[in-house]
Design a protein around this motif. Structure first.
Motif, short mmCIF file in Angstrom:
data_model
loop_
_atom_site.label_atom_id
_atom_site.label_comp_id
_atom_site.label_asym_id
_atom_site.label_seq_id
_atom_site.Cartn_x
_atom_site.Cartn_y
_atom_site.Cartn_z
N THR A 118 0.84 -1.19 0.00
CA THR A 118 0.00 0.00 0.00
C THR A 118 0.87 1.23 0.00
N TRP A 119 0.26 2.32 -0.36
CA TRP A 119 1.00 3.59 -0.36
C TRP A 119 0.15 4.62 0.34
N ASP A 120 0.67 5.19 1.37
CA ASP A 120 -0.01 6.21 2.14
C ASP A 120 0.80 7.50 2.02
N PRO A 121 0.45 8.33 1.02
CA PRO A 121 1.24 9.56 0.83
C PRO A 121 1.23 10.43 2.08
N GLN A 122 2.39 10.84 2.47
CA GLN A 122 2.51 11.75 3.62
C GLN A 122 2.49 13.18 3.10
N LEU A 123 1.32 13.75 3.10
CA LEU A 123 1.19 15.08 2.53
C LEU A 123 1.79 16.11 3.48
N HIS A 124 2.23 17.20 2.89
CA HIS A 124 2.86 18.27 3.67
C HIS A 124 1.89 19.44 3.76
N THR A 125 1.85 20.07 4.90
CA THR A 125 0.93 21.19 5.09
C THR A 125 1.65 22.50 4.92
N ASP A 126 0.88 23.49 4.60
CA ASP A 126 1.44 24.82 4.39
C ASP A 126 2.07 25.32 5.70
N GLY A 127 3.29 25.83 5.58
CA GLY A 127 3.96 26.36 6.77
C GLY A 127 4.81 25.33 7.47
N GLU A 128 4.59 24.07 7.17
CA GLU A 128 5.38 23.01 7.81
C GLU A 128 6.79 23.04 7.26
N THR A 129 7.74 22.82 8.14
CA THR A 129 9.13 22.76 7.69
C THR A 129 9.33 21.48 6.91
N ILE B 226 -1.20 13.69 -15.65
CA ILE B 226 -0.08 14.63 -15.66
C ILE B 226 -0.15 15.50 -14.42
N PRO B 227 0.97 15.99 -13.98
CA PRO B 227 0.93 16.84 -12.76
C PRO B 227 0.03 18.05 -12.98
N VAL B 228 -0.80 18.28 -12.02
CA VAL B 228 -1.72 19.41 -12.12
C VAL B 228 -0.95 20.73 -12.13
N HIS B 229 0.10 20.76 -11.32
CA HIS B 229 0.88 22.00 -11.18
C HIS B 229 2.29 21.74 -11.66
N PRO B 230 2.64 22.22 -12.82
CA PRO B 230 4.02 22.03 -13.29
C PRO B 230 4.99 22.91 -12.51
N TYR B 231 6.22 22.41 -12.37
CA TYR B 231 7.24 23.20 -11.66
C TYR B 231 8.00 24.04 -12.67
N LEU B 232 8.05 25.30 -12.42
CA LEU B 232 8.71 26.22 -13.34
C LEU B 232 9.93 26.83 -12.67
N THR B 233 10.97 27.01 -13.48
CA THR B 233 12.17 27.64 -12.96
C THR B 233 11.85 29.07 -12.54
N GLY B 234 12.32 29.46 -11.35
CA GLY B 234 12.12 30.82 -10.89
C GLY B 234 10.83 31.03 -10.11
N VAL B 235 9.98 30.00 -10.08
CA VAL B 235 8.71 30.11 -9.35
C VAL B 235 8.88 29.45 -7.99
N LEU B 236 8.36 30.10 -6.97
CA LEU B 236 8.51 29.60 -5.62
C LEU B 236 7.82 28.24 -5.47
N PHE B 237 8.51 27.29 -4.83
CA PHE B 237 7.94 25.95 -4.62
C PHE B 237 6.79 26.05 -3.64
N ASP B 238 5.70 25.41 -3.96
CA ASP B 238 4.51 25.43 -3.11
C ASP B 238 4.18 24.00 -2.68
N VAL B 239 4.12 23.82 -1.39
CA VAL B 239 3.86 22.47 -0.86
C VAL B 239 2.48 21.95 -1.23
N ASP B 240 1.49 22.82 -1.25
CA ASP B 240 0.14 22.39 -1.62
C ASP B 240 0.12 21.87 -3.05
N GLU B 241 0.84 22.54 -3.91
CA GLU B 241 0.90 22.08 -5.30
C GLU B 241 1.58 20.71 -5.37
N PHE B 242 2.62 20.54 -4.58
CA PHE B 242 3.30 19.23 -4.56
C PHE B 242 2.34 18.14 -4.10
N ASN B 243 1.57 18.40 -3.08
CA ASN B 243 0.60 17.42 -2.59
C ASN B 243 -0.44 17.09 -3.63
#
Lengths: 264, 227
Positions: free
Chosen positions: A2-13, B5-22
């Protein structure tokens, strides 16, 4: 797995290492996909590729160098059929086995100088049955196809004879066994009877399967591998005795080891 | 391969966003719970030949019926004496298929031994029957009494004698004291469900003197190939 993605929250280091870990987890999951993740009917003919265990199959063919004649006397009795399913047979030269049948290709005369109707499977051969063997070979069965041209028989003394063709299979690189169900008989007119001067040109064919049940008649499917097959010929005398001579022409022997849903 | 396909493509010079990664991770997570034909490349099963986590019948299923009998011993089943197509005894097999293509191969021994009363034997035709229907694309032998007269048949009818001229006009129907017969049928677009497969036979003429027509050594192989 199984795969349980560990999502990251905004502001989390977070770190590059943590992100890499997520991506690696995704990769590992993809590389270990469970079959329940596949929709029924996912695969079609485009995905199938080959379902042959022996890639394109194995074929032994005559080299077209002409007819080949078998003389009962010269064969030392290995051209005189004795019993149904007899497991003996002459498989090579001088004499490489004896019995009541001889491998196609071990002729006594004629222009033919080609090989024998013998197919030796690559590696250690195959267990027949998808779950058989200490390491399952994923081979459900071996389909066998034989065609051989009967050109002529000459009888001196015998008043009738039938040409017999059959398939034999070898287990574990040692012992040969007749595939009983493959014995076929051809009651043919002797070319030398009065008024008959034309060659017979009869195509003797056989189609069949070596599955776990066939191996089980002489061995143990779970532990005995089929390592080779060969095509044999003999003469069944219907009446009288005396010498007999058989002439064959073109022949073709093919073996296809299939990966498939187990034989039902 | 993935068709998502990834909903949010990563672009050079754009700040990385964790929500987009999730969001991107979840896109693939959802796809891999429902894989279909677009996720697999052509001939992918070539790479799975040795794999054990692939269903056995992923490409094909084999159905096999075999009945061995010594052609020269024992009592063998009769071939029905009928001018219409009849199923040979104990040659019918039933299979359940998901539909698609069926490759059927049948092989058996034909015995047409002459009797004391009748040294001649009428000719026979054979085919593979699918759900009780004769499939003429597998036909062996013919019933035309006017064409292709066999005046000197190479297959003998009786020991030491030629087949009498009475039946020389049976054309390409099969007739021999002993001969092997092989039939083949490729049936396409077979519907899903249960089907019967058998060997069928038909006489080209009937003889009141008595016919001695039998068979043995039956083998029927069905390769069920889907899609």
């Amino acid at each position: 797995m199984t795969w349980d993605p560990q999502l990251h929250t905004d502001g989390e280091t977070t770190t590059g290492t943590a992100l890499d870990r997520e991506l690696e987890a995704a990769r590992d999951y993809i590389n270990d996909i469970d079959d329940v993740a596949l929709r029924d009917g996912t695969f079609n003919r485009h995905h199938a590729g080959t379902v042959l265990r022996n890639l394109t199959g194995n074929t032994a063919v005559t080299d077209g160098s002409g007819s080949h004649t078998y003389d009962e006397t010269a064969q030392g009795g290995s051209l005189t059929y004795s019993s149904f399913g007899n497991n003996t047979g002459r498989g090579g030269a001088d004499p490489a086995g004896t019995g009541d049948r001889v491998i196609i290709g071990q002729n006594d005369s004629g222009p033919y100088t080609g090989g024998d109707a013998l197919i030796t499977f690559p590696g250690s051969g195959y267990y027949c049955g998808m779950t058989n063997g200490s390491e399952p070979d994923n081979c459900a069965g071996i389909e066998v196809l034989l065609n051989v041209e009967i050109i002529d028989i000459v009888l001196a003394g015998a008043t009738g004879a039938e040409v017999m063709t059959c398939i034999q299979y070898q287990l574990n690189g040692t012992t040969w066994y007749t595939l009983d169900e493959s014995e076929r008989f051809w009651d043919v007119d002797s070319k030398r009877t009065p008024g008959n001067t034309d060659p017979l040109r009869i195509d003797a064919s056989y189609r069949g399967l070596i599955a776990a049940a066939e191996v089980g008649e002489n061995g143990t499917p779970a532990s005995d591998r089929v390592t080779a097959i060969r095509a044999m010929v003999s003469l069944y005398a219907t009446a009288g005795g005396g010498s007999m001579e058989l002439t064959l022409g073109e022949w073709n022997l093919t073996a296809l080891a299939w990966r498939a849903g187990d034989v039902t | 391969m993935s068709w998502g396909i990834p909903v949010h493509p990563y672009l050079t010079g754009v700040l990385f966003d964790v929500d987009e990664f999730n969001d991107n991770l979840l896109t693939f997570a959802m796809e891999y719970g429902s894989l279909n034909e677009s996720n697999w490349t052509n001939n992918v099963l070539d790479a799975m030949q040795d794999a054990d986590n692939v269903a056995d019948d992923v490409g094909m299923t084999l159905h096999w019926y075999s009945a061995k009998r010594d052609p020269h011993a024992g009592v063998h089943p009769d071939i029905p004496q009928s001018l219409k197509w009849e199923t040979l005894e104990s040659t019918e097999m039933t299979i359940d298929t998901r539909g698609g293509k069926l490759d059927v191969t049948a092989s058996f021994q034909l015995e047409n031994e002459p009797t004391d009363a009748n040294s001649a034997q009428t000719g026979l035709m054979f085919c593979i029957m699918l759900d009780g229907v004769p499939r003429f694309d597998s036909l062996l032998g013919g019933g035309d009494l006017g064409n292709d007269v066999m005046s000197r048949p190479a297959i003998r009818g009786s020991a030491g004698t030629a087949i009498p001229t009475t039946y020389d006009g049976t054309g390409p129907a099969l007739r021999a004291s002993q001969m092997g017969v092989s039939l083949q049928l490729l049936a396409e677009n077979v519907s899903p469900g249960r089907h019967t497969i058998a060997i069928g036979a038909r006489n080209t003429a009937l003889d009141t003197l008595g016919i001695n027509q039998k068979f043995s050594q039956v083998g029927i192989l069905v390769k069920e190939m889907w899609a």
